[in-house]
Design a protein around this motif. Sequence first.
Motif, PDB file in Angstrom:
ATOM      1  N   ALA A   1       0.818  -1.218   0.000  1.00  0.00           N
ATOM      2  CA  ALA A   1       0.000   0.000   0.000  1.00  0.00           C
ATOM      3  C   ALA A   1       0.852   1.270   0.000  1.00  0.00           C
ATOM      4  CB  ALA A   1      -0.958  -0.004   1.195  1.00  0.00           C
ATOM      5  N   TYR A   2       1.884   1.311   0.820  1.00  0.00           N
ATOM      6  CA  TYR A   2       2.739   2.504   0.858  1.00  0.00           C
ATOM      7  C   TYR A   2       3.583   2.620  -0.414  1.00  0.00           C
ATOM      8  CZ  TYR A   2       1.535   3.181   5.800  1.00  0.00           C
ATOM      9  OH  TYR A   2       0.878   3.396   6.982  1.00  0.00           O
ATOM     10  N   THR A   3       3.919   1.502  -1.007  1.00  0.00           N
ATOM     11  CA  THR A   3       4.662   1.536  -2.277  1.00  0.00           C
ATOM     12  C   THR A   3       3.804   2.175  -3.358  1.00  0.00           C
ATOM     13  OG1 THR A   3       5.875  -0.457  -1.652  1.00  0.00           O
ATOM     14  CG2 THR A   3       5.870   0.129  -3.990  1.00  0.00           C
ATOM     15  N   LEU A   4       2.529   1.789  -3.399  1.00  0.00           N
ATOM     16  CA  LEU A   4       1.617   2.397  -4.369  1.00  0.00           C
ATOM     17  C   LEU A   4       1.514   3.897  -4.130  1.00  0.00           C
ATOM     18  CD1 LEU A   4      -1.263   1.234  -6.242  1.00  0.00           C
ATOM     19  CD2 LEU A   4      -1.856   3.077  -4.693  1.00  0.00           C
ATOM     20  N   LEU A   5       1.328   4.306  -2.884  1.00  0.00           N
ATOM     21  CA  LEU A   5       1.229   5.730  -2.565  1.00  0.00           C
ATOM     22  C   LEU A   5       2.517   6.456  -2.939  1.00  0.00           C
ATOM     23  CD1 LEU A   5      -0.134   8.209  -1.306  1.00  0.00           C
ATOM     24  CD2 LEU A   5       0.683   7.396   0.935  1.00  0.00           C
ATOM     25  N   GLY A   6       3.656   5.875  -2.609  1.00  0.00           N
ATOM     26  CA  GLY A   6       4.934   6.496  -2.946  1.00  0.00           C
ATOM     27  C   GLY A   6       5.107   6.656  -4.449  1.00  0.00           C
ATOM     28  N   ALA A   7       4.713   5.631  -5.204  1.00  0.00           N
ATOM     29  CA  ALA A   7       4.820   5.700  -6.666  1.00  0.00           C
ATOM     30  C   ALA A   7       3.915   6.790  -7.217  1.00  0.00           C
ATOM     31  CB  ALA A   7       4.486   4.350  -7.280  1.00  0.00           C
ATOM     32  N   ARG A   8       2.740   6.955  -6.616  1.00  0.00           N
ATOM     33  CA  ARG A   8       1.822   8.023  -7.056  1.00  0.00           C
ATOM     34  C   ARG A   8       2.438   9.388  -6.796  1.00  0.00           C
ATOM     35  NH1 ARG A   8      -1.641   9.586 -10.586  1.00  0.00           N
ATOM     36  NH2 ARG A   8      -2.165   7.392 -10.563  1.00  0.00           N
ATOM     37  N   ILE A   9       3.004   9.572  -5.622  1.00  0.00           N
ATOM     38  CA  ILE A   9       3.606  10.873  -5.279  1.00  0.00           C
ATOM     39  C   ILE A   9       4.805  11.156  -6.186  1.00  0.00           C
ATOM     40  CG2 ILE A   9       4.834  12.142  -3.468  1.00  0.00           C
ATOM     41  CD1 ILE A   9       2.882  10.761  -1.451  1.00  0.00           C
ATOM     42  N   VAL A  10       5.632  10.143  -6.428  1.00  0.00           N
ATOM     43  CA  VAL A  10       6.767  10.323  -7.341  1.00  0.00           C
ATOM     44  C   VAL A  10       6.261  10.717  -8.722  1.00  0.00           C
ATOM     45  CG1 VAL A  10       8.596   9.085  -8.596  1.00  0.00           C
ATOM     46  CG2 VAL A  10       8.394   8.850  -6.111  1.00  0.00           C
ATOM     47  N   GLN A  11       5.244  10.029  -9.202  1.00  0.00           N
ATOM     48  CA  GLN A  11       4.677  10.346 -10.521  1.00  0.00           C
ATOM     49  C   GLN A  11       4.259  11.812 -10.583  1.00  0.00           C
ATOM     50  OE1 GLN A  11       1.246   8.030 -11.679  1.00  0.00           O
ATOM     51  NE2 GLN A  11       0.929   9.227 -13.530  1.00  0.00           N
ATOM     52  N   SER A  12       3.553  12.282  -9.566  1.00  0.00           N
ATOM     53  CA  SER A  12       3.084  13.673  -9.539  1.00  0.00           C
ATOM     54  C   SER A  12       4.240  14.663  -9.463  1.00  0.00           C
ATOM     55  CB  SER A  12       2.156  13.903  -8.342  1.00  0.00           C
ATOM     56  OG  SER A  12       1.013  13.111  -8.413  1.00  0.00           O
ATOM     57  N   LEU A  13       5.190  14.394  -8.574  1.00  0.00           N
ATOM     58  CA  LEU A  13       6.309  15.326  -8.401  1.00  0.00           C
ATOM     59  C   LEU A  13       7.145  15.453  -9.669  1.00  0.00           C
ATOM     60  CD1 LEU A  13       7.494  14.458  -4.776  1.00  0.00           C
ATOM     61  CD2 LEU A  13       6.284  16.530  -5.535  1.00  0.00           C
ATOM     62  N   VAL A  14       7.383  14.328 -10.324  1.00  0.00           N
ATOM     63  CA  VAL A  14       8.139  14.378 -11.573  1.00  0.00           C
ATOM     64  C   VAL A  14       7.343  15.114 -12.639  1.00  0.00           C
ATOM     65  CG1 VAL A  14       9.173  12.979 -13.408  1.00  0.00           C
ATOM     66  CG2 VAL A  14       9.497  12.335 -11.014  1.00  0.00           C
ATOM     67  N   HIS A  15       6.035  14.903 -12.663  1.00  0.00           N
ATOM     68  CA  HIS A  15       5.173  15.611 -13.608  1.00  0.00           C
ATOM     69  C   HIS A  15       5.257  17.122 -13.376  1.00  0.00           C
ATOM     70  CE1 HIS A  15       1.211  15.132 -16.053  1.00  0.00           C
ATOM     71  NE2 HIS A  15       1.970  16.088 -16.539  1.00  0.00           N
ATOM     72  N   LEU A  16       5.259  17.536 -12.133  1.00  0.00           N
ATOM     73  CA  LEU A  16       5.350  18.961 -11.809  1.00  0.00           C
ATOM     74  C   LEU A  16       6.707  19.542 -12.202  1.00  0.00           C
ATOM     75  CD1 LEU A  16       3.671  19.069  -8.284  1.00  0.00           C
ATOM     76  CD2 LEU A  16       2.674  19.736 -10.481  1.00  0.00           C
ATOM     77  N   ALA A  17       7.736  18.735 -12.126  1.00  0.00           N
ATOM     78  CA  ALA A  17       9.091  19.227 -12.344  1.00  0.00           C
ATOM     79  C   ALA A  17       9.444  19.419 -13.814  1.00  0.00           C
ATOM     80  CB  ALA A  17      10.104  18.288 -11.691  1.00  0.00           C
ATOM     81  N   SER A  18       8.988  18.511 -14.679  1.00  0.00           N
ATOM     82  CA  SER A  18       9.506  18.549 -16.043  1.00  0.00           C
ATOM     83  C   SER A  18       8.670  17.707 -16.998  1.00  0.00           C
ATOM     84  CB  SER A  18      10.941  18.010 -16.045  1.00  0.00           C
ATOM     85  OG  SER A  18      11.460  17.910 -17.336  1.00  0.00           O
ATOM     86  N   LEU A  19       8.804  18.023 -18.275  1.00  0.00           N
ATOM     87  CA  LEU A  19       8.229  17.203 -19.344  1.00  0.00           C
ATOM     88  C   LEU A  19       9.331  16.644 -20.241  1.00  0.00           C
ATOM     89  CD1 LEU A  19       5.107  19.295 -20.448  1.00  0.00           C
ATOM     90  CD2 LEU A  19       5.146  17.232 -19.055  1.00  0.00           C
ATOM     91  N   SER A  20      10.559  16.642 -19.741  1.00  0.00           N
ATOM     92  CA  SER A  20      11.674  16.111 -20.518  1.00  0.00           C
ATOM     93  C   SER A  20      11.460  14.615 -20.767  1.00  0.00           C
ATOM     94  CB  SER A  20      12.992  16.326 -19.781  1.00  0.00           C
ATOM     95  OG  SER A  20      13.066  15.464 -18.654  1.00  0.00           O
ATOM     96  N   VAL A  21      12.184  14.079 -21.718  1.00  0.00           N
ATOM     97  CA  VAL A  21      12.075  12.648 -22.026  1.00  0.00           C
ATOM     98  C   VAL A  21      12.391  11.815 -20.778  1.00  0.00           C
ATOM     99  CG1 VAL A  21      13.044  10.770 -23.407  1.00  0.00           C
ATOM    100  CG2 VAL A  21      12.557  12.974 -24.474  1.00  0.00           C
ATOM    101  N   MET A  22      13.445  12.177 -20.065  1.00  0.00           N
ATOM    102  CA  MET A  22      13.813  11.446 -18.850  1.00  0.00           C
ATOM    103  C   MET A  22      12.682  11.511 -17.820  1.00  0.00           C
ATOM    104  SD  MET A  22      15.941   9.607 -17.159  1.00  0.00           S
ATOM    105  CE  MET A  22      17.607   9.793 -17.708  1.00  0.00           C
ATOM    106  N   ALA A  23      12.112  12.685 -17.636  1.00  0.00           N
ATOM    107  CA  ALA A  23      11.020  12.844 -16.669  1.00  0.00           C
ATOM    108  C   ALA A  23       9.807  12.007 -17.073  1.00  0.00           C
ATOM    109  CB  ALA A  23      10.637  14.310 -16.536  1.00  0.00           C
ATOM    110  N   VAL A  24       9.477  12.015 -18.344  1.00  0.00           N
ATOM    111  CA  VAL A  24       8.336  11.219 -18.818  1.00  0.00           C
ATOM    112  C   VAL A  24       8.607   9.735 -18.605  1.00  0.00           C
ATOM    113  CG1 VAL A  24       6.981  10.572 -20.856  1.00  0.00           C
ATOM    114  CG2 VAL A  24       7.516  12.982 -20.417  1.00  0.00           C
TER     115      VAL A  24
END
Length: 135
Positions: free
Chosen positions: A88-111
Amino acid sequence: MTTTLTALTGFIAWTLFLLILMEIIRSGLVIRKTVQANAFRPDNANLSPFMQRLARAHANCLEGLPVFGGIMLVATLSGNAAITDPLAYTLLGARIVQSLVHLASLSVMAVNIRFIAFAVQIGIAVYWTFRLLTH
């Protein structure tokens, strides 16, 4: 409260945080008379690239919540939180990482990183669903 319900509450809180952040920034734009109160588009298309990414990150959370949250609720209500608790916490962590990376950049690496974070969530959901259906 089970780990599953705590993680689900965290998912909801994260979604709410993104919404509040967007509304604080929008309110500032209105107060400074940069944007008229009735000029906002749901996707923030008429605002900065960051605001567009914020709207999309929030929408991603809303799109995922019925699926991931639904599985978590089914597990809890059926007395099978032991299936979802370990990841459950892994899923939540992956969601937060997904959002934070989305907020940070749209670069190929970020995507690519966002995709990996999303794939982790999908993998967990598929595993949980299989386990719940075969339990």
